[in-house]
Design a protein around this motif. Structure first.
Motif, PDB file in Angstrom:
ATOM      1  N   HIS A 273       0.828  -1.201   0.000  1.00 51.18           N
ATOM      2  CA  HIS A 273       0.000   0.000   0.000  1.00 51.18           C
ATOM      3  C   HIS A 273       0.867   1.256   0.000  1.00 51.18           C
ATOM      4  O   HIS A 273       1.612   1.521   0.945  1.00 51.18           O
ATOM      5  CB  HIS A 273      -0.921   0.008   1.221  1.00 51.18           C
ATOM      6  N   THR A 274       0.743   2.023  -1.064  1.00 55.35           N
ATOM      7  CA  THR A 274       1.418   3.310  -1.187  1.00 55.35           C
ATOM      8  C   THR A 274       0.684   4.091  -2.267  1.00 55.35           C
ATOM      9  O   THR A 274      -0.385   3.682  -2.722  1.00 55.35           O
ATOM     10  CB  THR A 274       2.911   3.129  -1.529  1.00 55.35           C
ATOM     11  N   HIS A 275       1.221   5.235  -2.679  1.00 60.61           N
ATOM     12  CA  HIS A 275       0.605   5.971  -3.779  1.00 60.61           C
ATOM     13  C   HIS A 275       1.669   6.766  -4.533  1.00 60.61           C
ATOM     14  O   HIS A 275       2.867   6.683  -4.230  1.00 60.61           O
ATOM     15  CB  HIS A 275      -0.537   6.863  -3.301  1.00 60.61           C
ATOM     16  N   SER A 276       1.231   7.538  -5.511  1.00 62.12           N
ATOM     17  CA  SER A 276       2.156   8.214  -6.424  1.00 62.12           C
ATOM     18  C   SER A 276       2.951   9.327  -5.756  1.00 62.12           C
ATOM     19  O   SER A 276       3.933   9.807  -6.319  1.00 62.12           O
ATOM     20  CB  SER A 276       1.385   8.786  -7.623  1.00 62.12           C
ATOM     21  N   LEU A 277       2.552   9.757  -4.565  1.00 65.84           N
ATOM     22  CA  LEU A 277       3.299  10.803  -3.867  1.00 65.84           C
ATOM     23  C   LEU A 277       4.484  10.241  -3.092  1.00 65.84           C
ATOM     24  O   LEU A 277       5.221  10.993  -2.459  1.00 65.84           O
ATOM     25  CB  LEU A 277       2.372  11.565  -2.917  1.00 65.84           C
ATOM     26  N   SER A 278       4.658   8.926  -3.126  1.00 67.24           N
ATOM     27  CA  SER A 278       5.820   8.300  -2.504  1.00 67.24           C
ATOM     28  C   SER A 278       6.814   7.886  -3.585  1.00 67.24           C
ATOM     29  O   SER A 278       6.420   7.365  -4.631  1.00 67.24           O
ATOM     30  CB  SER A 278       5.404   7.075  -1.690  1.00 67.24           C
ATOM     31  N   VAL A 279       8.093   8.116  -3.330  1.00 67.22           N
ATOM     32  CA  VAL A 279       9.142   7.839  -4.313  1.00 67.22           C
ATOM     33  C   VAL A 279      10.246   7.013  -3.659  1.00 67.22           C
ATOM     34  O   VAL A 279      10.751   7.375  -2.589  1.00 67.22           O
ATOM     35  CB  VAL A 279       9.738   9.153  -4.870  1.00 67.22           C
ATOM     36  N   ASN A 280      10.586   5.899  -4.296  1.00 66.27           N
ATOM     37  CA  ASN A 280      11.678   5.049  -3.820  1.00 66.27           C
ATOM     38  C   ASN A 280      11.435   4.598  -2.381  1.00 66.27           C
ATOM     39  O   ASN A 280      12.220   4.866  -1.470  1.00 66.27           O
ATOM     40  CB  ASN A 280      13.017   5.788  -3.927  1.00 66.27           C
ATOM     41  N   SER A 282       9.715   1.293   0.268  1.00 61.83           N
ATOM     42  CA  SER A 282       9.301  -0.098   0.407  1.00 61.83           C
ATOM     43  C   SER A 282       8.704  -0.290   1.791  1.00 61.83           C
ATOM     44  O   SER A 282       8.904   0.526   2.688  1.00 61.83           O
ATOM     45  CB  SER A 282      10.483  -1.052   0.197  1.00 61.83           C
ATOM     46  N   GLY A 283       7.977  -1.387   1.954  1.00 62.07           N
ATOM     47  CA  GLY A 283       7.313  -1.665   3.219  1.00 62.07           C
ATOM     48  C   GLY A 283       5.832  -1.841   2.999  1.00 62.07           C
ATOM     49  O   GLY A 283       5.400  -2.523   2.076  1.00 62.07           O
ATOM     50  N   ASP A 284       5.009  -1.178   3.809  1.00 61.06           N
ATOM     51  CA  ASP A 284       3.559  -1.243   3.648  1.00 61.06           C
ATOM     52  C   ASP A 284       2.922  -0.035   4.328  1.00 61.06           C
ATOM     53  O   ASP A 284       3.400   0.424   5.368  1.00 61.06           O
ATOM     54  CB  ASP A 284       3.012  -2.534   4.253  1.00 61.06           C
ATOM     55  N   TYR A 285       1.864   0.467   3.712  1.00 60.47           N
ATOM     56  CA  TYR A 285       1.175   1.671   4.192  1.00 60.47           C
ATOM     57  C   TYR A 285       2.156   2.848   4.266  1.00 60.47           C
ATOM     58  O   TYR A 285       2.295   3.507   5.295  1.00 60.47           O
ATOM     59  CB  TYR A 285       0.530   1.431   5.559  1.00 60.47           C
ATOM     60  N   VAL A 286       2.840   3.090   3.161  1.00 62.56           N
ATOM     61  CA  VAL A 286       3.853   4.149   3.090  1.00 62.56           C
ATOM     62  C   VAL A 286       3.335   5.257   2.178  1.00 62.56           C
ATOM     63  O   VAL A 286       3.139   5.038   0.976  1.00 62.56           O
ATOM     64  CB  VAL A 286       5.194   3.605   2.555  1.00 62.56           C
ATOM     65  N   TYR A 287       3.113   6.441   2.738  1.00 62.62           N
ATOM     66  CA  TYR A 287       2.490   7.524   1.985  1.00 62.62           C
ATOM     67  C   TYR A 287       3.293   8.822   2.107  1.00 62.62           C
ATOM     68  O   TYR A 287       3.893   9.100   3.147  1.00 62.62           O
ATOM     69  CB  TYR A 287       1.060   7.751   2.483  1.00 62.62           C
ATOM     70  N   GLU A 288       3.283   9.591   1.023  1.00 62.30           N
ATOM     71  CA  GLU A 288       3.958  10.895   0.977  1.00 62.30           C
ATOM     72  C   GLU A 288       5.389  10.800   1.512  1.00 62.30           C
ATOM     73  O   GLU A 288       5.855  11.671   2.246  1.00 62.30           O
ATOM     74  CB  GLU A 288       3.162  11.939   1.762  1.00 62.30           C
ATOM     75  N   SER A 289       6.080   9.742   1.142  1.00 61.38           N
ATOM     76  CA  SER A 289       7.420   9.489   1.657  1.00 61.38           C
ATOM     77  C   SER A 289       8.422   9.365   0.517  1.00 61.38           C
ATOM     78  O   SER A 289       8.051   9.117  -0.633  1.00 61.38           O
ATOM     79  CB  SER A 289       7.431   8.218   2.515  1.00 61.38           C
ATOM     80  N   LYS A 290       9.692   9.516   0.853  1.00 59.76           N
ATOM     81  CA  LYS A 290      10.744   9.534  -0.158  1.00 59.76           C
ATOM     82  C   LYS A 290      11.997   8.858   0.391  1.00 59.76           C
ATOM     83  O   LYS A 290      12.391   9.094   1.535  1.00 59.76           O
ATOM     84  CB  LYS A 290      11.048  10.991  -0.544  1.00 59.76           C
ATOM     85  N   ASN A 291      12.588   7.998  -0.437  1.00 56.48           N
ATOM     86  CA  ASN A 291      13.849   7.333  -0.074  1.00 56.48           C
ATOM     87  C   ASN A 291      13.768   6.688   1.312  1.00 56.48           C
ATOM     88  O   ASN A 291      14.649   6.864   2.160  1.00 56.48           O
ATOM     89  CB  ASN A 291      15.012   8.334  -0.108  1.00 56.48           C
ATOM     90  N   SER A 292      12.709   5.943   1.538  1.00 53.15           N
ATOM     91  CA  SER A 292      12.495   5.306   2.840  1.00 53.15           C
ATOM     92  C   SER A 292      12.153   3.834   2.623  1.00 53.15           C
ATOM     93  O   SER A 292      11.250   3.506   1.856  1.00 53.15           O
ATOM     94  CB  SER A 292      11.377   6.017   3.607  1.00 53.15           C
TER      95      SER A 292
END
Length: 569
Positions: A273-280, A282-292
């Protein structure tokens, strides 16, 4: 110095784990050694030091009044009610200890852990209004039995929240209003019995729907309206079918819940679970995140790894950090550290505006402290004793160097040198009453063998006055006398009550009285979330390798991100 990927054996579970070159760079930057426990064991160890969801009655050890507490009366520690703990008539320096260079430093920290007083509940007490029955909350008002929540208003029996209003029985709800029995939703209004939906209005029993209105039992829809089980209807047809579904009936709702889940499983789900506002990420339920990487329930994280339960953004440059965020940076092996805090290592419950803390428990606005417990608004302290800046820096260096060669050895023989979080036996909670049990359930024998404590004490029960099977089928048939009843849970038989605010909210949403007790409902919501564990497998459409919380033996149709997105083209 150039680092290579390195495999090591976990000191705790004896399973091999990998430390990557970027991990070594982070450890070098904050000047700590690489961990000796694997990421999962480190996470469980942190979770074992916190209890969010189990509350007890006990008496305040200062004023004597009965108070709700996350510590049971069987825990032999000092516990103050919230008003007494937050008063300015003590600050923690009353319990100051001199450092003894002949003893392991963590042994001395353990001593001060057991002699200082703890606050009964973990709340931003002065910033909550009419929230006497909540835990791990801040800036909430008129809420009841909510946990790990910020900026909420009139919410009941819910957890992991940020800016939720007039809702009940939800988990992972953000910036939404009038929602019920939903999991993982943001910017929604009147969203019921649904999962992983954003920007939806009047949606029921739906999964992975975005920007949808008037939908029931739907999956993977984008920008749709007036749909039932993914079939499009005219507005007039939809309203007619809505009447037929009888959504104010407990019996009808349960039948629709079963039918919806049977339909959901026929449609593909994304690898995580993530969306287009997250970049690079991994994991699950990761939103608005980057390089994490290897994140779980993370909102607004950047350059982070092995972090969980980040519910308030932003968070930056953190490793092995378990909650909650709110402008936190460079946190390592910390739990419940946040609200403008930075450079906090191997610590627990340090906020707000905390800085440069190591091996601290419950430091409020602390700065430049080492091994301090239940200390408020102090700096340059070691074991709760104040020093000049020069004295502090000199003694701190001496202690850290000693910890590198003189470890604390726990009852199982494990060694804790400088750079490790507190040993399991330092936790003030039995394993089965801690957050670790919620995410990583273990048997009593398993927990004790790993150095954790266990409690066999059962929670008290009460005599019931009505069975769940005798409750009215709809809220229209329910009068105020229900507030005087003690209901027997349909699933476990335990007693529970309906409170006035909850009843008013159910009437507003036209939903029937729940037939299960709050704890059974809470357990079922957690079961609807993915576990904190990733598996290597292949996309079921193109065959590419993916990392996903869905193991091969689960029934879901799991696609990689590319194949999943093609479903909407």
């Amino acid at each position: 110095m150039e680092h290579k990927l390195e495999n090591r054996t976990c000191q705790n579970c004896k399973v091999d784990f990998t430390i990557e070159p970027d991990d070594f760079l982070f450890y070098e930057k904050i000047k700590v050694p690489a961990p000796t426990w694997c990421p999962e064991c480190r996470m469980i160890r942190r979770f074992s030091h916190q209890n969010t969801w189990n509350l007890f009655w006990r008496n305040c050890d200062k004023c004597g009044k009965k108070t709700l507490s996350m510590y049971s009366s069987y825990e032999k520690i000092k516990v103050y009610c919230q008003p007494c703990w937050w008063k300015d008539d003590w600050d923690g320096t009353e319990y100051a200890m001199d450092y003894d260079s002949s003893r392991p430093f963590l042994e001395q920290v353990k001593e001060i852990i057991h002699k200082t007083p703890y606050v009964s509940l973990n709340n931003l007490y002065l910033m909550n209004k009419n929230c006497d029955y909540v835990n791990s909350t801040g800036q909430c008002r008129d809420c009841f039995m909510i946990f790990w929540a910020d900026f909420c208003d009139n919410v009941y029996y819910s957890t992991l929240l940020n800016t939720l209003k007039f809702s009940s029985d939800c988990i992972r709800g953000y910036f939404s209003e009038l929602c019920y029995e939903s999991v993982g939703f943001s910017r929604c209004y009147r969203t019921f019995f649904s999962e992983e939906c954003d920007d939806c209005i009047d949606v029921w029993f739906s999964r992975d729907c975005y920007n949808c209105t008037n939908c029931i039992g739907c999956v993977n829809l984008r920008g749709e309206s007036n749909c039932i089980f993914n079939i499009k209807y005219t507005k007039e047809e939809y309203l007619e079918k809505l009447k037929e579904l009888n959504l104010d009936s407990w019996k009808s709702l349960n039948e629709l819940k079963i039918k919806s889940k049977e339909f959901w499983i026929t449609k593909p789900i994304r690898d995580f679970h993530t969306h287009s506002l997250s970049v690079n990420v991994s994991g699950d339920y990761v939103y608005e995140s980057k390089n994490s990487k290897e994140m779980y329930i993370s909102n607004g994280a950047e350059d982070c790894k092995y972090c969980q339960l980040i519910t308030v953004k932003p968070v930056e440059d953190c490793f092995d950090y378990s909650g909650w965020g709110d402008n936190a940076s460079q946190i390592y092996e910390g739990i419940t550290v946040g609200n403008n805090s930075s450079s906090v290592y191997f610590s627990f419950e340090c906020w707000p505006d905390s800085m440069n803390l190591q091996y601290c428990y419950w430091n409020i606005s602390g700065k430049n402290n080492l091994g301090c417990v239940n200390l408020k608004r102090k700096q340059h302290c070691i074991l709760n004793k104040e020093y000049s800046k020069e004295e502090f820096e000199k003694l701190k260096t001496e202690i850290i160097e000693d910890m590198k060669v003189n470890p604390y050895i726990d009852k199982t023989g494990k060694k804790f040198y400088y750079g490790e979080f507190f040993p399991p036996e330092f936790s003030l909670f039995p394993y089965n009453k801690s957050n670790a049990m919620r995410f990583f359930p273990k048997t009593k024998e398993e927990a004790i063998s790993l150095g954790y404590e266990w409690s066999d004490v059962l929670n008290p029960n009460h005599t019931t006055t009505i069975k769940a099977s005798d409750l009215p089928d709809s809220i229209l048939e329910t009068n105020d006398s229900i507030l005087n009843e003690i209901i027997g849970c349909r699933d476990c038989g335990r007693a529970y009550k309906i409170v006035e605010g909850e009843l008013n909210l159910l009437r507003k949403m036209n939903l029937p009285i729940p037939h299960e007790c709050p704890k059974c409902r809470e357990n079922k919501r957690f079961e609807r979330m993915d576990p904190i564990k990733l598996h290597k497998r292949n996309c079921m459409k193109c065959g590419v390798g993916i990392s996903t919380p869905y193991s091969k033996d689960r029934p879901e149709i799991v696609y990689c991100a590319k194949c999943y997105q093609q479903e909407f083209n």
